[in-house]
Design a protein around this motif. Structure first.
Motif, PDB file in Angstrom:
ATOM      1  N   GLY A  42     -11.686  56.388  24.601  1.00  0.00           N
ATOM      2  CA  GLY A  42     -10.984  55.309  23.718  1.00  0.00           C
ATOM      3  C   GLY A  42     -10.358  56.023  22.409  1.00  0.00           C
ATOM      4  N   PHE A  43     -10.935  56.909  21.899  1.00  0.00           N
ATOM      5  CA  PHE A  43     -10.382  57.502  20.748  1.00  0.00           C
ATOM      6  C   PHE A  43      -9.174  58.351  21.129  1.00  0.00           C
ATOM      7  N   GLU A  44      -9.304  59.004  22.234  1.00  0.00           N
ATOM      8  CA  GLU A  44      -8.215  59.845  22.850  1.00  0.00           C
ATOM      9  C   GLU A  44      -6.764  58.984  22.917  1.00  0.00           C
ATOM     10  N   GLU A  45      -7.073  58.006  23.642  1.00  0.00           N
ATOM     11  CA  GLU A  45      -6.002  56.790  23.931  1.00  0.00           C
ATOM     12  C   GLU A  45      -5.094  56.529  22.671  1.00  0.00           C
ATOM     13  N   TYR A  46      -5.740  56.475  21.503  1.00  0.00           N
ATOM     14  CA  TYR A  46      -5.146  55.907  20.217  1.00  0.00           C
ATOM     15  C   TYR A  46      -5.004  57.062  19.338  1.00  0.00           C
ATOM     16  N   LYS A  47      -5.108  58.071  19.357  1.00  0.00           N
ATOM     17  CA  LYS A  47      -5.084  59.184  18.480  1.00  0.00           C
ATOM     18  C   LYS A  47      -3.696  59.416  17.710  1.00  0.00           C
ATOM     19  N   ASN A  48      -2.713  59.050  18.341  1.00  0.00           N
ATOM     20  CA  ASN A  48      -1.254  59.199  17.958  1.00  0.00           C
ATOM     21  C   ASN A  48      -0.746  57.860  17.384  1.00  0.00           C
ATOM     22  N   GLU A  49      -1.503  57.000  17.293  1.00  0.00           N
ATOM     23  CA  GLU A  49      -1.094  55.677  16.766  1.00  0.00           C
ATOM     24  C   GLU A  49      -0.788  55.422  15.282  1.00  0.00           C
ATOM     25  N   LYS A  50       0.264  55.248  14.594  1.00  0.00           N
ATOM     26  CA  LYS A  50       0.837  55.180  13.304  1.00  0.00           C
ATOM     27  C   LYS A  50       0.688  53.773  12.763  1.00  0.00           C
ATOM     28  N   ASN A  51       0.926  52.629  13.747  1.00  0.00           N
ATOM     29  CA  ASN A  51       1.198  51.519  13.162  1.00  0.00           C
ATOM     30  C   ASN A  51       0.112  50.683  12.397  1.00  0.00           C
ATOM     31  N   GLU A  52       0.249  50.431  11.174  1.00  0.00           N
ATOM     32  CA  GLU A  52      -1.098  50.001  10.475  1.00  0.00           C
ATOM     33  C   GLU A  52      -1.582  48.692  10.756  1.00  0.00           C
ATOM     34  N   MET A  53      -0.920  47.699  11.586  1.00  0.00           N
ATOM     35  CA  MET A  53      -1.409  46.249  12.156  1.00  0.00           C
ATOM     36  C   MET A  53      -2.356  46.626  12.985  1.00  0.00           C
ATOM     37  N   VAL A  54      -1.809  47.583  14.141  1.00  0.00           N
ATOM     38  CA  VAL A  54      -2.751  47.893  15.200  1.00  0.00           C
ATOM     39  C   VAL A  54      -3.941  48.647  14.795  1.00  0.00           C
ATOM     40  N   LEU A  55      -3.703  49.619  14.010  1.00  0.00           N
ATOM     41  CA  LEU A  55      -5.256  50.349  13.274  1.00  0.00           C
ATOM     42  C   LEU A  55      -6.210  49.675  12.762  1.00  0.00           C
ATOM     43  N   ASN A  56      -5.502  48.570  12.023  1.00  0.00           N
ATOM     44  CA  ASN A  56      -6.497  47.591  11.332  1.00  0.00           C
ATOM     45  C   ASN A  56      -7.322  46.786  12.360  1.00  0.00           C
ATOM     46  N   ASP A  57      -6.475  46.364  13.532  1.00  0.00           N
ATOM     47  CA  ASP A  57      -6.968  45.494  14.700  1.00  0.00           C
ATOM     48  C   ASP A  57      -8.171  46.515  15.351  1.00  0.00           C
ATOM     49  N   LEU A  58      -7.731  47.664  15.491  1.00  0.00           N
ATOM     50  CA  LEU A  58      -8.717  48.677  16.209  1.00  0.00           C
ATOM     51  C   LEU A  58      -9.888  48.825  15.446  1.00  0.00           C
ATOM     52  N   PHE A  59      -9.816  49.055  14.063  1.00  0.00           N
ATOM     53  CA  PHE A  59     -11.109  49.331  13.279  1.00  0.00           C
ATOM     54  C   PHE A  59     -11.862  48.047  13.336  1.00  0.00           C
ATOM     55  N   GLU A  60     -11.209  46.896  13.157  1.00  0.00           N
ATOM     56  CA  GLU A  60     -11.965  45.545  13.255  1.00  0.00           C
ATOM     57  C   GLU A  60     -12.975  45.619  14.620  1.00  0.00           C
ATOM     58  N   ARG A  61     -12.191  45.914  15.779  1.00  0.00           N
ATOM     59  CA  ARG A  61     -12.970  45.713  17.118  1.00  0.00           C
ATOM     60  C   ARG A  61     -13.985  46.828  17.049  1.00  0.00           C
ATOM     61  N   CYS A  62     -13.792  47.969  16.354  1.00  0.00           N
ATOM     62  CA  CYS A  62     -14.680  49.054  16.454  1.00  0.00           C
ATOM     63  C   CYS A  62     -16.080  48.664  15.664  1.00  0.00           C
ATOM     64  N   GLU A  63     -15.824  48.059  14.526  1.00  0.00           N
ATOM     65  CA  GLU A  63     -16.980  47.269  13.842  1.00  0.00           C
ATOM     66  C   GLU A  63     -17.819  46.445  14.545  1.00  0.00           C
ATOM     67  N   ASN A  64     -16.921  45.529  15.417  1.00  0.00           N
ATOM     68  CA  ASN A  64     -17.663  44.455  16.091  1.00  0.00           C
ATOM     69  C   ASN A  64     -18.321  45.095  17.287  1.00  0.00           C
TER      70      ASN A  64
END
Length: 138
Positions: A42-64
């Motif tokens: 999962g972390f390898e899939e998004y390691k090059n992601e730079k979009n702040e909105m996508v990252l915030n959504d991923l951080f929220e999903r990780c917390e859940n």
């Protein structure tokens, strides 16, 4: 208070997911490796992601997901059964990748297509559960 940078936040989430994953499978040896494999993927899939909105959504999903894994560790309810099933599927997929049933055989096209699409329902169910619960399970 200083803002935590994105790489530090991601590293912190990785460590928290790692610990929650270990405790969710009750530290049983083969299951720990399967959970860790999925977290790494999962972390390898998004390691090059730079979009702040996508990252915030991923951080929220990780917390859940961390809360889901902690609930799985605390009680043997729905959460624990889901994690157990994910570990079993990872075992089956790893075994299938190393030695597929059609490796040394000639198969009819229909049978080959059945094998090629055997995980479609599993992936669809997991995707729907992730969307409805805002999780990032694999």
């Amino acid at each position: 208070m200083s803002q935590i940078t994105t790489p530090n936040k991601a590293l912190s989430l990785f460590r928290r997911l790692w610990r929650a994953g270990d405790s969710s499978v009750l530290y049983s040896k083969p299951s720990i490796y399967y959970v860790r494999q999925r977290i790494r993927e999962g972390f390898e899939e998004y390691k090059n992601e730079k979009n702040e909105m996508v990252l915030n959504d991923l951080f929220e999903r990780c917390e859940n997901t961390i809360k889901f894994l902690e609930d799985s560790a605390r009680r043997k309810g729905f959460e624990h059964k889901v994690i157990y099933s994910l570990c079993e599927m990872t075992y089956i997929q790893n075994k299938y990748k190393s030695w597929p049933p059609h490796l040394n055989k000639r198969m009819k096209l229909e049978l080959y297509n059945l094998h090629a699409h055997s995980y479609d329902d599993y992936k669809l169910t997991l995707m729907m559960m992730n969307d409805s619960l805002k999780l990032c399970l694999r």
